[in-house]
Design a protein around this motif. Structure first.
Motif, PDB file in Angstrom:
ATOM      1  N   SER A  90     -40.880  -4.070 -11.297  1.00 30.09           N
ATOM      2  CA  SER A  90     -40.287  -3.505 -10.085  1.00 30.09           C
ATOM      3  C   SER A  90     -40.656  -2.032  -9.950  1.00 30.09           C
ATOM      4  O   SER A  90     -40.792  -1.510  -8.852  1.00 30.09           O
ATOM      5  CB  SER A  90     -38.764  -3.665 -10.113  1.00 30.09           C
ATOM      6  N   ALA A  91     -40.792  -1.360 -11.093  1.00 30.87           N
ATOM      7  CA  ALA A  91     -41.119   0.070 -11.073  1.00 30.87           C
ATOM      8  C   ALA A  91     -42.614   0.316 -10.879  1.00 30.87           C
ATOM      9  O   ALA A  91     -43.011   1.323 -10.299  1.00 30.87           O
ATOM     10  CB  ALA A  91     -40.647   0.722 -12.372  1.00 30.87           C
ATOM     11  N   LEU A  92     -43.441  -0.619 -11.366  1.00 33.26           N
ATOM     12  CA  LEU A  92     -44.898  -0.464 -11.287  1.00 33.26           C
ATOM     13  C   LEU A  92     -45.524  -1.717 -10.686  1.00 33.26           C
ATOM     14  O   LEU A  92     -45.112  -2.824 -11.013  1.00 33.26           O
ATOM     15  CB  LEU A  92     -45.481  -0.253 -12.694  1.00 33.26           C
ATOM     16  N   SER A  93     -46.531  -1.534  -9.861  1.00 33.38           N
ATOM     17  CA  SER A  93     -47.259  -2.690  -9.334  1.00 33.38           C
ATOM     18  C   SER A  93     -48.119  -3.259 -10.474  1.00 33.38           C
ATOM     19  O   SER A  93     -48.377  -2.562 -11.463  1.00 33.38           O
ATOM     20  CB  SER A  93     -48.155  -2.271  -8.170  1.00 33.38           C
ATOM     21  N   PRO A  94     -48.583  -4.508 -10.353  1.00 35.35           N
ATOM     22  CA  PRO A  94     -49.444  -5.061 -11.409  1.00 35.35           C
ATOM     23  C   PRO A  94     -50.650  -4.179 -11.715  1.00 35.35           C
ATOM     24  O   PRO A  94     -51.010  -3.976 -12.871  1.00 35.35           O
ATOM     25  CB  PRO A  94     -49.868  -6.417 -10.836  1.00 35.35           C
ATOM     26  N   LYS A  95     -51.275  -3.616 -10.671  1.00 32.42           N
ATOM     27  CA  LYS A  95     -52.438  -2.752 -10.884  1.00 32.42           C
ATOM     28  C   LYS A  95     -52.034  -1.470 -11.618  1.00 32.42           C
ATOM     29  O   LYS A  95     -52.721  -1.025 -12.545  1.00 32.42           O
ATOM     30  CB  LYS A  95     -53.093  -2.419  -9.550  1.00 32.42           C
TER      31      LYS A  95
END
Length: 195
Positions: A90-95
């Motif tokens: 939720s805090a970071l996108s997969p990339k």
């Protein structure tokens, strides 16, 4: 094993979705990335990870297989459970997560609630050889009507993620004061880094 659930969205919040499949409603925990991808849709296909424990049967849903694969990798790390992995996604996108791990940026991982320095380092050590940099698909939010609506939705999502309601309200209010045009998922991402 359930591979995916396809159906109409009966209920949707930044932390969960209820998917109606021919009259049967599945409660699925989702990340903010998945919420951003599906929030303007009426029907959806979510890739599922089933967490079957003695006391619970929990479904985690993802808009794409890449995010689900990252989730599975994250929970393989000692000390990372389903909710913590969802918090990271939720805090970071997969990339962004792939970049953080490949560049060994433990300080960025530490900004996620529940992740200390040792856990961040463990995630990097365990996963740096397993994660390949891939193209992330960034999807933008929806139509924002009023700050009060965004504030309520963000606080509700943070409370569902296990944060104190009063602390969540204080942080969300401060974020919206600084960035009144922020969308709900942006507010929640910023709040996750501050709480």
């Amino acid at each position: 094993m359930i591979e995916y659930i396809k159906g109409n969205i009966a209920e949707l919040s930044p932390a969960s979705a209820v998917i109606d499949c021919n009259g049967l409603g599945y409660f699925v925990n989702i990340s903010l990335n998945t919420y951003s991808a599906i929030q303007n849709l009426s029907s959806v296909k979510l890739y599922i990870y089933e967490a079957i424990r003695e006391d619970a049967y929990v479904l985690y849903g993802f808009a794409d297989k890449q995010e689900r694969n990252l989730f599975i990798l994250l929970i393989s790390v000692s000390g990372i459970g389903g909710n913590t992995a969802r918090m990271i996604l939720s805090a970071l996108s997969p990339k962004e997560l792939a970049n953080v791990i490949s560049s060994e940026n433990a300080n960025m991982l530490k900004t996620v609630k529940g992740i200390g320095l040792k856990t961040a380092q463990r995630v990097i050590v365990d996963l740096k050889d397993k994660i390949k940099l891939t193209d992330g698909s960034g999807s933008a939010g929806g139509i924002v009507s009023q700050n009060s609506e965004i504030q309520e939705e963000a606080v509700a999502a943070l409370t569902m993620l296990g944060f104190n309601t009063a602390a969540s309200q204080k942080v969300v209010f401060a974020i919206l004061k600084d960035e009144p045009q922020a969308k709900v998922e942006q507010v929640i991402k910023l709040a996750l880094k501050r709480l």
